[in-house]
Motif scaffolding. Structure first.
Motif, PDB file in Angstrom:
ATOM      1  N   ILE A  42      27.380  68.555 -56.297  1.00 31.64           N
ATOM      2  CA  ILE A  42      26.883  67.189 -56.132  1.00 31.64           C
ATOM      3  C   ILE A  42      27.883  66.203 -56.720  1.00 31.64           C
ATOM      4  N   THR A  43      28.141  65.117 -55.990  1.00 34.05           N
ATOM      5  CA  THR A  43      28.978  64.018 -56.473  1.00 34.05           C
ATOM      6  C   THR A  43      28.251  62.707 -56.243  1.00 34.05           C
ATOM      7  N   GLU A  44      28.097  61.900 -57.295  1.00 32.70           N
ATOM      8  CA  GLU A  44      27.449  60.593 -57.135  1.00 32.70           C
ATOM      9  C   GLU A  44      28.418  59.615 -56.485  1.00 32.70           C
ATOM     10  N   VAL A  45      27.953  58.906 -55.472  1.00 26.68           N
ATOM     11  CA  VAL A  45      28.772  57.954 -54.725  1.00 26.68           C
ATOM     12  C   VAL A  45      28.443  56.514 -55.102  1.00 26.68           C
ATOM     13  N   LEU A  46      27.156  56.211 -55.287  1.00 25.18           N
ATOM     14  CA  LEU A  46      26.744  54.822 -55.520  1.00 25.18           C
ATOM     15  C   LEU A  46      25.496  54.807 -56.390  1.00 25.18           C
ATOM     16  N   ASP A  47      25.522  54.011 -57.477  1.00 29.32           N
ATOM     17  CA  ASP A  47      24.371  53.953 -58.381  1.00 29.32           C
ATOM     18  C   ASP A  47      23.369  52.911 -57.901  1.00 29.32           C
ATOM     19  N   ASN A  48      22.297  52.730 -58.674  1.00 26.53           N
ATOM     20  CA  ASN A  48      21.234  51.786 -58.303  1.00 26.53           C
ATOM     21  C   ASN A  48      20.882  50.862 -59.460  1.00 26.53           C
TER      22      ASN A  48
END
Length: 532
Positions: free
Chosen positions: A241-247
């Motif tokens: 898993i790789t995070e692309v965009l936070d919230n």
């Protein structure tokens, strides 16, 4: 008296040897010119040798060591299993272009023998060295959201060719939507993280996850020629898993992935300022940037990955995604189509699009819009009906379309009278159908009546041999206890169960689609999507 040297009267031994060698070489050269090179012709290169091809690979090339007699090659070429196609020549290179994408999950062999080269200046022809090679297509596989009880809301990949299933995402992530990358090696998805305080279904993060698939494709994928890059599959095992965009500052809503896998466009809204709403673009290894355009509605990236079709006002604007456009105060549209309120899909080569026009009589029209200026109405719904989705087959021959027809149905026992209720005991519903439209003639074939549900999805396989769809059942009331917060439909009701179905696609001898019965898959889930 004039004296003459003996050397001027009689050639010396060295001179005689040189003259003799010249005569012999001249004779050999003449003989070679007369008879030509008798080396047997052979195949120097086969472009699909030991490769794993996909639907984007539409032609292979055989390169010969000598000019060949075309008919002898074409008559003796054997492909098993059979792949109908057309032959073209350019010097010593022969191209074989497939009529249809090669079926996925299949091993193929190519053989050529008894072909001869051209006569040229020689007395006879030479028979080529026998040639044989193999290639295969990618595995037949798809991703979906699980509803099996043990992995609710997790992303899975079902490999039909290998008869295997892989869970890609961890339990703490509830996946809402996803889009595969063009090589099928990764999937872009939005998800809620149960390990952090929930902020509602409108607050997912964007991630990528590796599938473990590493195809070795011989051809460039759509869009790669435009950007000048060549994609290579990741070597990660499945589930990375790789995070692309936070919230943190913005809520992430709808998103799209470019066909070349290089660009992500996300619709976002500021948590503290609802007027700060628009599209953001994410390029590889770059931070997200807000696009300089007015707030917009639905959108889809074009097949060349260089533009985006965006709903603006009462029409659709085609806006550039180039690096130059981000420096402008406001992006100027490449084109504007005022009468179309939604873009459903593009053909793979970008020369045609399926668009929807909303009519004043509460009907919807499905149009074929081409890059040559053609705007042709293909279908008009009855009053109250809708066009939900449309997908082109790989050769732009057929447009598979989801449409609804307004009809009356018995009201459920626990139904509450609302705006759908026309008569006591009956409610107004939109009955969905899958319709195949033959683009050359406009003929329509009803393939299947589908279950009534608020969020119906379909996915056409890359080899055009089948369609996946889901049958979802929602709970009567939203659940606030045991149900996973991500598994809700557009109406806000929690999804109770889901069944995946497969519809085989068949055609008659004239290329007209033929209805076939669907097959229930032993899988509980929703939103199936074929991998490229």
């Amino acid at each position: 008296m004039t004296y003459r040297s003996p050397s001027n009267q009689f050639p010396q031994p060295l001179d005689r040897a040189a003259l003799l060698l010249m005569v012999v070489l001249s004779a050999l050269i003449g003989l070679l010119l007369l008879t030509g090179d008798h080396a047997a012709p052979r195949v120097r290169e086969f472009s699909w040798q030991d490769k794993q091809i996909g639907a984007e690979d539409i032609a292979f090339i055989l390169t010969f060591s000598q000019p060949m007699e075309h008919a002898s090659v074409e008559d003796n070429l054997r492909i098993e299993p059979s792949l109908p196609g057309k032959v073209s020549w350019a010097g010593r290179r022969m191209a074989y272009t497939l009529d249809q994408p090669a079926p996925y999950g299949t091993d193929f062999s190519v053989a050529l023998e008894n072909a001869v080269d051209t006569v040229g200046s020689r007395v006879g022809q030479s028979v080529m060295e026998p040639f044989s090679a193999t290639f295969r297509t990618r595995d037949r596989a798809f991703a979906y959201l699980s509803l099996d009880g043990d992995h609710d809301g997790q992303l899975k990949v079902q490999n039909l060719s290998q008869q295997s299933e892989t869970v890609l995402t961890p339990e703490n992530l509830t996946v809402l939507d996803f889009k595969p990358y063009p090589l099928g090696d990764r999937i872009l998805f939005s998800a809620l993280d149960a390990s952090t305080p929930t902020q509602g279904v409108g607050s997912p993060k964007l991630y990528t996850v590796s599938t473990g698939i590493q195809p070795d494709s011989p051809a460039a994928l759509p869009g790669r020629g435009q950007s000048g890059t060549v994609l290579k599959p990741t070597s990660d095992p499945p589930g990375v898993i790789t995070e692309v965009l936070d919230n943190q500052t913005y809520q992430n809503l709808k998103f799209d992935l470019s066909p070349d896998g290089q660009v992500i466009v996300v619709q976002r809204v500021n948590r503290d300022d609802p007027t700060d709403f628009g599209l953001w673009i994410i390029r590889d290894n770059e931070p997200p940037e807000k696009m300089p355009i007015e707030p917009s509605g639905d959108f889809v990236i074009t097949p060349d990955s260089q533009a985006i079709a965006v709903l603006q006002g009462e029409g659709t604007a085609i806006l550039p995604l180039s690096e130059d456009a981000k420096d402008q105060a406001e992006t100027e549209p490449l084109d504007f189509l005022p009468q179309f309120g939604r873009v459903l899909s593009f053909a793979n080569d970008g020369t045609a699009a399926a668009m929807v026009k909303f009519n004043t009589d509460y009907t919807e029209s499905l149009f074929l819009v081409t890059s040559f200026g053609e705007e042709r109405e293909l279908l008009r719904t009855v009053e109250g009906g809708s066009v939900l989705n449309a997908q082109f087959d790989a050769r732009k021959k057929i447009l598979y379309t989801l449409v609804t027809k307004a009809t009356l149905a018995p009201a459920p026992e626990d139904a509450v009278e609302d705006e759908r209720t026309l008569f006591p005991g009956e409610v107004f519903v939109e009955q969905p159908y899958l319709v195949a439209i033959v683009l050359d003639t406009g003929d329509q074939v009803d393939l299947l009546q589908l279950p009534v549900q608020p969020d119906l999805r379909m996915s056409l396989s890359p080899d055009n041999l089948g369609i996946l769809f889901d049958q979802v059942k929602a709970e009567a009331e939203p659940s606030d206890s045991d149900a996973n917060p991500g598994l809700v439909g557009p109406d806000g009701k929690a999804i109770a169960s889901g069944q995946l179905w497969f519809l085989p696609l068949a055609q008659d001898d004239d290329g007209i689609p033929v209805p076939t019965p669907p097959e229930a898959l032993p899988l509980s889930g929703l939103r199936p999507n074929w991998l490229p």
